[in-house]
Design an enzyme around this catalytic site. Sequence first.
Site, PDB file in Angstrom:
ATOM      1  N   ASP A  20       0.289  -0.994   0.249  1.00  0.00           N
ATOM      2  CA  ASP A  20      -0.174  -0.160  -0.006  1.00  0.00           C
ATOM      3  C   ASP A  20       0.838   0.539   0.088  1.00  0.00           C
ATOM      4  OD1 ASP A  20      -2.134   1.633   1.015  1.00  0.00           O
ATOM      5  OD2 ASP A  20      -1.054   1.904   2.601  1.00  0.00           O
ATOM      6  N   ASP A 116      -3.544   2.147  -5.452  1.00  0.00           N
ATOM      7  CA  ASP A 116      -2.338   2.998  -4.899  1.00  0.00           C
ATOM      8  C   ASP A 116      -2.352   1.103  -3.749  1.00  0.00           C
ATOM      9  OD1 ASP A 116      -4.348   2.401  -3.114  1.00  0.00           O
ATOM     10  OD2 ASP A 116      -3.260   4.416  -1.822  1.00  0.00           O
ATOM     11  N   GLU A 117      -2.967   0.104  -4.268  1.00  0.00           N
ATOM     12  CA  GLU A 117      -2.808  -0.646  -3.411  1.00  0.00           C
ATOM     13  C   GLU A 117      -2.557  -2.278  -4.280  1.00  0.00           C
ATOM     14  OE1 GLU A 117      -4.951  -2.081   0.908  1.00  0.00           O
ATOM     15  OE2 GLU A 117      -6.398  -0.659  -0.941  1.00  0.00           O
TER      16      GLU A 117
HETATM   17 MG   LIG Z   1      -2.877   3.698  -0.092  1.00  0.00          MG
END
Ligand SMILES: [Mg+2]
Length: 430
Positions: A20, A116-117
């Site tokens: 993340d 974002d992951e």
């Molecule tokens: Mg994040």
Amino acid sequence: MEVERRRGAAAPRRVVLLADCQSFYASVEKAERPEYKDKPVVVAGDPERRSGIILAACPIAKQFGVTTAERLGDSLAKCPDLVIIKPRMQLYIDVSMTITRIYQSFTDLVEPYSIDEQFLDVTGSLHLYGTPEALARMIQARIQEELGVYTRFGIAENKILAKTACDNYAKKNDSGIYVLPKEHLRETLWTLPIGKMFMVGSRMTRHFNAMGIDTIGKLAETPLEKLKQLMRRKFGKNSDINAELYWRIANGIDDSPVRPGTHEVAPQSVGHMMTLPRDYARLEEIKVVLLELTELVCQRCRGKGFMGHVVSVGCMGADYDRPSGFSRQMKMADPTNVTNQVYRAAVELLVRHWDGMPVRKVGVSLSQLSADDEYQLSLFDRDREKTMALERATDAIKRKYGDATILRAVSITPAGQAQHRARKIGGHYK
Ligand SMILES: [Mg+2]
């Protein structure tokens, strides 16, 4: 595949990482603009308006109590010196793809889960790097150095546990890395309140609490049949499948593979704007167009596998020299791409903000998009599954035969634009 694996020799235990990026948009902006390094920075959807929504806040801004998804006005009240940056989605998408390529230099099994992951299955390549922690540290250092983004890693034997390890532990410790072995669930995950469980939002937390289930451990140790009974009382017979999913999550059971490239990075928003053939001056007429636009937007989201958390509605007056109208957004209780749910919110915005002046342009959009693969499990309207099945079916028919084949009854009224519009692009369908 599952069956083959069971039949063959015992499969090696997998090593799955959920990586993340911390405060992703804000981190990318800060890396690009060193002058903001020590400043509280946010990326906000609509920086000119106090009602704009915070899309990302850097750790310094968070120290002031600024949180993602709140309104800009509220953030400014907490932190008057906030640096407010307009989102540059293409840049974030590019950086996200660069990060994917870095992950891919460590394993070919990389699955973007959101912008974002990303999940990494490193089972096959781990022997090259030593322990999972050592590998995570190596990737973390490389992304920090090359892109100025801090990554956190949840490590476990499957995706659910890796995600859980990241959200509950890696995001909170100093190293940003946390290994969650399934044998240790009793001392770790199971001690957490039920609201901390993956997929459990505030609404489900209340329901579970009402059932006497207040920790993840209590859910895990409730016999599955008993849990199904409890949930049926509340949600009806269709809830069996959800009961099982929750129970599996609590017990850390997840066989789903890390699928490379199964996920499209979500765009910033999906929207439609329409110029009307004449001024619409009656609320009922505007509502018809609003429904058609909402249907289009939701249909596109469903087709791409997104749902949105924020709905925006804009209406513009006919006289462009004397601008009238409004553009407002609101956050819905849950992310959705179900037309009726989005429409309900859109109408609320319209009723609240329309000044009664004639309208010539109407727009609807959904933003704060996320993947919709989880939503069979996360939402519980008894009718929801039926609604979704119906919408999937109508989407498929429209794709095949054109948008005008299925119209909501209101679209045939004089205010409706869907029929006309579908004809215009009908030539593209076969
Ligand atoms: Mg994040």
